[in-house]
Design a protein around this motif. Structure first.
Motif, PDB file in Angstrom:
ATOM      1  N   GLU A 159       0.831  -1.205   0.000  1.00  0.00           N
ATOM      2  CA  GLU A 159       0.000   0.000   0.000  1.00  0.00           C
ATOM      3  C   GLU A 159       0.867   1.258   0.000  1.00  0.00           C
ATOM      4  OE1 GLU A 159      -4.220  -1.404   2.041  1.00  0.00           O
ATOM      5  OE2 GLU A 159      -2.596  -0.730   3.341  1.00  0.00           O
ATOM      6  N   GLY A 160       2.043   1.178   0.649  1.00  0.00           N
ATOM      7  CA  GLY A 160       2.985   2.297   0.591  1.00  0.00           C
ATOM      8  C   GLY A 160       3.527   2.506  -0.810  1.00  0.00           C
ATOM      9  N   VAL A 161       3.788   1.412  -1.538  1.00  0.00           N
ATOM     10  CA  VAL A 161       4.247   1.507  -2.922  1.00  0.00           C
ATOM     11  C   VAL A 161       3.160   2.107  -3.804  1.00  0.00           C
ATOM     12  CG1 VAL A 161       4.999   0.176  -4.939  1.00  0.00           C
ATOM     13  CG2 VAL A 161       5.837  -0.446  -2.664  1.00  0.00           C
ATOM     14  N   LEU A 162       1.925   1.643  -3.627  1.00  0.00           N
ATOM     15  CA  LEU A 162       0.808   2.154  -4.427  1.00  0.00           C
ATOM     16  C   LEU A 162       0.563   3.634  -4.154  1.00  0.00           C
ATOM     17  CD1 LEU A 162      -1.688  -0.834  -4.106  1.00  0.00           C
ATOM     18  CD2 LEU A 162      -0.479  -0.114  -6.166  1.00  0.00           C
ATOM     19  N   ALA A 163       0.813   4.081  -2.922  1.00  0.00           N
ATOM     20  CA  ALA A 163       0.619   5.498  -2.594  1.00  0.00           C
ATOM     21  C   ALA A 163       1.550   6.384  -3.414  1.00  0.00           C
ATOM     22  CB  ALA A 163       0.856   5.723  -1.102  1.00  0.00           C
ATOM     23  N   VAL A 164       2.715   5.847  -3.817  1.00  0.00           N
ATOM     24  CA  VAL A 164       3.665   6.604  -4.637  1.00  0.00           C
ATOM     25  C   VAL A 164       3.321   6.482  -6.119  1.00  0.00           C
ATOM     26  CG1 VAL A 164       6.095   6.779  -5.323  1.00  0.00           C
ATOM     27  CG2 VAL A 164       5.506   6.334  -2.932  1.00  0.00           C
ATOM     28  N   VAL A 165       3.011   5.278  -6.560  1.00  0.00           N
ATOM     29  CA  VAL A 165       2.802   5.015  -7.991  1.00  0.00           C
ATOM     30  C   VAL A 165       1.423   5.451  -8.446  1.00  0.00           C
ATOM     31  CG1 VAL A 165       2.741   3.221  -9.760  1.00  0.00           C
ATOM     32  CG2 VAL A 165       4.423   3.090  -7.921  1.00  0.00           C
ATOM     33  N   SER A 166       0.399   5.066  -7.708  1.00  0.00           N
ATOM     34  CA  SER A 166      -0.982   5.339  -8.117  1.00  0.00           C
ATOM     35  C   SER A 166      -1.863   5.451  -6.869  1.00  0.00           C
ATOM     36  CB  SER A 166      -1.468   4.202  -9.036  1.00  0.00           C
ATOM     37  OG  SER A 166      -2.775   4.464  -9.474  1.00  0.00           O
TER      38      SER A 166
END
Length: 530
Positions: free
Chosen positions: A386-393
């Protein structure tokens, strides 16, 4: 699985044990442990324990959430091995000079950690690869450190620090997981299993393992030169649609969890690359597993959360976990009701799946219910993704994608005829039970009239008052015995009984000493449990 090796009594071990004791004493662990104190202690203990701390940061079933979050901040800063050492390990594994296997081998590592370091190389057939080389003696070093910490914990009486940490259990689990990470053949098997699970997913890939040159201490895999997933500027320049990337990333992770039951447990940005239009998952050493039963309960749990069904979610928590001791069902029901009330007014797009799983695991731990290891690892993995998705999309929501996937599965698997058959079957079974009710009531009344009816009554929450009353009675009995010995000794002192000590009959003197010791014992017990 290999157990911790017994310690020898070499001077090096004594010196290391003394160092561990000084570090534990400096942080005053005997006076209590906080998340910050635990992280600082682990950092001071060195790279081996930093690795252990990183492993345990994923185990929300063993440590409270705030401790896991603090341990997740640990970073391994390890001095790279000298190239001569790397050469020795590689040649010891292959039994031939390095040049017979590799056309070239970069001396400078591209990454260095506590267990291994990675080098760029080119095989004799011209393929560029990454070679992961295990540090020499790391298994023995870790085994000795774990055994020494076990001994240090016993010396400082740290086997249980309050109700927070069972240190022996944590150390055993860390050692088990560390041994798995040190077996590179297991990582190679994980990569092959992951590739097989995602064979039909066109946009997902993982590094290909060169099994011919892979051993337990050397792992040779395809070099992945893609763009790290959080490098959004480069992805924009290469004309990638970040919304599509985020959606496919989330969808594939949900597939790993729900369909495969085999998922990447550490999906931080460094372990996800974009190459040639594909999402490439790397570093497959730490993978989580969910049984068919766990996945079914996870689906049912999502449905219960969405519908706000407290009783159903309570049953799922009890079924999924293993509980020790008596469960306070009323308190558990109330805690789950409070948990669901937090999300009652939110839509799916506003909920964080990782936070929900983490809170449920914490709630289960408070009621002494241990959840499966896979669920605990899933909690950490989802939070990281979810932290990765917050950056990417940022618009992508994992719970929403999970719910949509489950809805699609329900529509796909729905059979109207079978559904009606099931309802008629339930109706028939209910009617049969209804027909038996009058006879059962008649039996119950007949037993009541004969005085044979019994009622089992369980008073919830009575254990603590009863335990306090039991301690009180025990103290009272000790005090009565103490007083009896004191009075008996006084009476003996009035007689001329022989032999005597200091003019007092010896039996009376022994009675006074016994009464004094018992009185001190009672006072100490009262102070300990007040």
């Amino acid at each position: 699985m290999e157990t911790t090796k017994p310690l020898n009594n070499s001077p090096g071990n004594g010196k290391r044990l003394g160092e561990i004791l000084r570090i534990l004493g400096r942080h005053k662990l005997t006076q209590g442990i906080t998340p910050e104190k635990l992280r600082a202690t682990v950092e001071d203990l060195g790279p081996t324990f930093v690795k252990f701390g990183q492993i345990m940061s994923m185990r929300h079933d063993m440590l409270p959430a705030e401790y896991c979050e603090e341990l997740a901040k640990l970073r391994t800063d390890v001095q790279p091995l000298a190239f001569a050492e790397v050469r020795r390990v590689v040649e010891a594994e292959y039994k031939v000079p390095m040049e017979e296997i590799f056309l070239s081998f970069e001396e400078q590592p591209i990454g260095s950690a506590s267990i291994a370091q990675a080098h760029m190389a080119v095989l004799r057939d011209g393929r560029p690869v990454v070679v992961k080389v295990q540090r020499p003696g790391i298994r023995e070093t870790m085994a000795q450190d774990v055994a020494l910490l076990h001994r240090a914990a016993r010396l400082l009486n740290l086997t249980e620090v309050g109700d927070v940490v069972d240190l022996n259990m944590v150390l055993d689990e860390m050692w088990t997981v560390a041994q798995q990470e040190m077996d590179f053949l297991l990582e190679a098997q994980n990569a092959e299993e992951f590739r097989a699970c995602n064979r039909d997913t066109a946009f997902v890939d993982c590094p290909e393992i060169d099994h011919r040159h892979t051993t337990t201490r050397v792992l040779v895999m395809e070099y992945v030169d893609g763009v790290q997933i959080d490098d959004v500027d480069t992805l924009h320049r290469e004309a990638y649609d970040l919304e599509e990337v985020g959606l496919k990333l989330a969808d594939n992770y949900v597939k790993q969890v729900i369909d495969d039951g085999f998922f990447h447990a550490d999906p931080h940005p460094g372990n996800i690359r974009i190459r040639g239009g594909k999402i490439v998952w790397i570093d497959l050493g730490m993978m989580g597993r969910l049984t068919i039963r766990d996945r079914s309960l996870l689906r049912d749990g999502v449905k219960a959360i969405v519908s706000g069904d407290v009783e159903h979610l309570k049953q799922i928590v009890l079924t999924m976990g293993v509980h020790s001791g008596r469960i306070d069902h009323a308190r558990l029901y109330g805690d789950i009701d409070d948990f669901l009330a937090k999300y009652a007014k939110l839509d799916l797009g506003s909920m964080d799946l990782g936070q929900i799983i983490e809170e449920l695991v914490g709630l289960a731990r408070e009621h002494r219910i241990s959840v499966p290891k896979g669920i605990s690892m899933l909690s950490r993995g989802v939070l990281t993704l979810e932290g990765v998705l917050a950056v990417v999309s940022p618009k992508i929501n994992l719970l929403e994608i999970l719910a949509n996937r489950m809805s699609a599965e329900i529509r796909k698997d729905f059979d109207w005829i079978e559904e009606q058959k099931g309802r008629f079957r339930n109706l028939y079974e209910s009617s049969q039970k209804g027909i038996r009710i009058p006879a059962q009531m008649s039996d119950l009344l007949r037993m009541a009239l004969k005085g044979q009816a019994k009622v089992n009554l369980e008073v919830i929450g009575s254990e603590q008052p009863l335990a306090s009353l039991d301690r009180m009675v025990n103290r009272l009995v000790k005090c009565i015995l103490c007083a009896a010995m004191l009075l008996g000794s006084c009476l003996l002192c009035t007689t001329g009984m022989q032999p005597k000590l200091l003019g007092i009959p010896l039996v009376g003197m022994l009675g006074f000493i016994a009464a004094l010791l018992m009185g001190i014992w009672v006072l100490w017990d009262m102070h300990k449990h007040k």
